[in-house]
Write a protein that holds these residues in place. Structure first.
Motif, mmCIF file in Angstrom:
data_model
loop_
_atom_site.group_PDB
_atom_site.id
_atom_site.type_symbol
_atom_site.label_atom_id
_atom_site.label_comp_id
_atom_site.label_asym_id
_atom_site.label_seq_id
_atom_site.Cartn_x
_atom_site.Cartn_y
_atom_site.Cartn_z
ATOM 1 N N THR A 69 0.829 -1.204 0.000
ATOM 2 C CA THR A 69 0.000 0.000 0.000
ATOM 3 C C THR A 69 0.866 1.258 0.000
ATOM 4 N N ASP A 246 -7.460 11.234 -2.393
ATOM 5 C CA ASP A 246 -6.932 9.876 -2.238
ATOM 6 C C ASP A 246 -6.168 9.734 -0.928
ATOM 7 N N ARG A 250 -7.423 7.341 2.211
ATOM 8 C CA ARG A 250 -6.599 6.233 2.692
ATOM 9 C C ARG A 250 -6.315 6.347 4.191
ATOM 10 N N GLN A 254 -7.520 3.970 7.354
ATOM 11 C CA GLN A 254 -6.577 3.337 8.286
ATOM 12 C C GLN A 254 -6.901 3.704 9.733
#
Length: 374
Positions: A69, A246, A250, A254
């Motif tokens: 990732t 983005d 992300r 998380q």
């Protein structure tokens, strides 16, 4: 004489989980997969090759199908320059405005290079020289005098002795005389201990990553002698709205998983709205370039956008229907924008009435912002 604060990773109590695991723990699976697939040359004491370190930061797919990732979304060349710097005898300075992921990048670089991101000195106005060099165990010092057993190593001393990567956060927040204690370490790769008539020599693999904010210029400006010891890499703000969306998506995902918050697939529209508001006020112009705007006093960084959305997700989960809506992010945006109650409130109200109110599809957001601004 003050004992320095050294960082030691202590496992959580039985049955507990770390609220924020270190990078080398949170992404241990990815690091292990990279190490297994990595057949390129590695500098002394590096856990991965420079290519694998860059792949760890920027993401990719390994030959066995393992997905790495992205940890940093930005120009690959910047990452390559940063990694290459650490493979030389030059220290690395990550410079940028608040919220450009300097700390995040430094932690992941140290985790990928040395397998340990905890050799950290946190810079503040009160950081003493002992935090950079070493201190003493007072009981040992009084009982037996200066000795290696009485010496308490700083994170930098440990990194030098073990060939690891050390980190210094907010370098320009540290007093100038303490900053300059780094000069000998970075130029001579030694740390004198005059009380013992000895010196600690850095072994191969040692290097230093420091971070500093552009906004802190003039606080404790780096001396030219110290600045020459660093290779400076400037981390920019995200280049496009899509890139920032983005990044925010992300990180929120998380953080949300670590806090056991439900996923919010319908929340992308609100994330994009938060990013749009922050970018327009930060840039002083609307996305279409037609309307000039006043900018508030705050930074409105990507990190703050992540915080606003995470808080909104928690509101939606605990006090709503689990779907991220305008009302969940409105209060967070207000708190991020209005730092100066007098000047910033005027900027915010003008933006609401001239931009948000007239924008198609933003009526619910406008009403939610008016409600919390009242």
């Amino acid at each position: 004489m003050t004992m320095p604060t050294t960082t030691a990773s202590v496992a959580p109590e039985a049955g507990g989980e770390a609220l924020r695991p270190h990078a080398e723990d949170a992404f241990a699976g990815e690091l292990k997969a990279l190490a297994a697939a990595d057949d390129r040359p590695r500098p002394a004491r590096w856990k991965l090759s420079p290519w694998a370190v860059a792949t760890y930061l920027q993401g990719g797919t390994l030959p066995d199908g393992t997905v790495i990732t992205p940890k940093y979304v930005g120009p690959r060349r910047l990452v390559e320059v940063a990694v290459t710097t650490l493979a030389t005898d030059r220290a690395l300075l990550l410079l940028g405005v608040p919220g450009t992921a300097k700390t995040w990048v430094s932690e992941h670089l140290a985790a990928a290079v040395s397998g340990d991101s905890t050799l950290l000195v946190q810079g503040t106005a009160g950081t003493p020289e002992e935090a950079v060099r070493y201190g003493w165990n007072y009981a040992q010092l009084l009982a037996h005098g200066p000795s290696r057993d009485a010496l308490v190593p700083s994170p930098l001393m440990r990194a030098m002795s073990e060939g690891m990567t050390a980190r210094v956060e907010e370098l320009t927040r540290i007093p100038a005389d303490v900053q300059d204690s780094l000069i000998t370490i970075l130029s001579e790769k030694t740390l004198p201990v005059p009380e013992l008539g000895q010196e600690i020599q850095a072994v191969r693999g040692f290097n230093l990553i420091a971070t500093a904010n552009d906004r802190d210029r003039g606080v404790n400006e780096l001396s030219s002698a110290l600045r020459r010891r660093f290779n400076t890499v400037v981390l920019p703000l995200p280049a496009t709205p899509d890139a920032e969306v983005d990044i925010v998506s992300r990180r929120v995902d998380q953080i949300g998983r670590s806090l056991d918050l439900p996923a919010a697939p319908e929340g992308l529209a609100e994330i994009r709205r938060v990013v749009t508001v922050f970018r327009e006020l930060r840039d002083g112009v609307t996305t279409d370039g037609r309307t000039k705007l006043k900018s508030p006093s705050g930074t409105l960084s990507t990190a703050e956008a992540i915080s606003v959305v995470t808080n909104g997700l928690a509101l939606a989960a605990h006090f709503g229907d689990g779907i991220l809506r305008p009302g969940d992010v409105a209060a967070g945006i207000l708190g991020a924008v209005v730092r100066d109650p007098a000047a910033d409130r005027v900027v915010w109200q003008e933006y609401l009435e001239t931009v948000v109110r007239e924008r198609d599809g933003w009526k619910d957001f406008y009403r939610a912002c008016r409600e919390v601004s009242a």
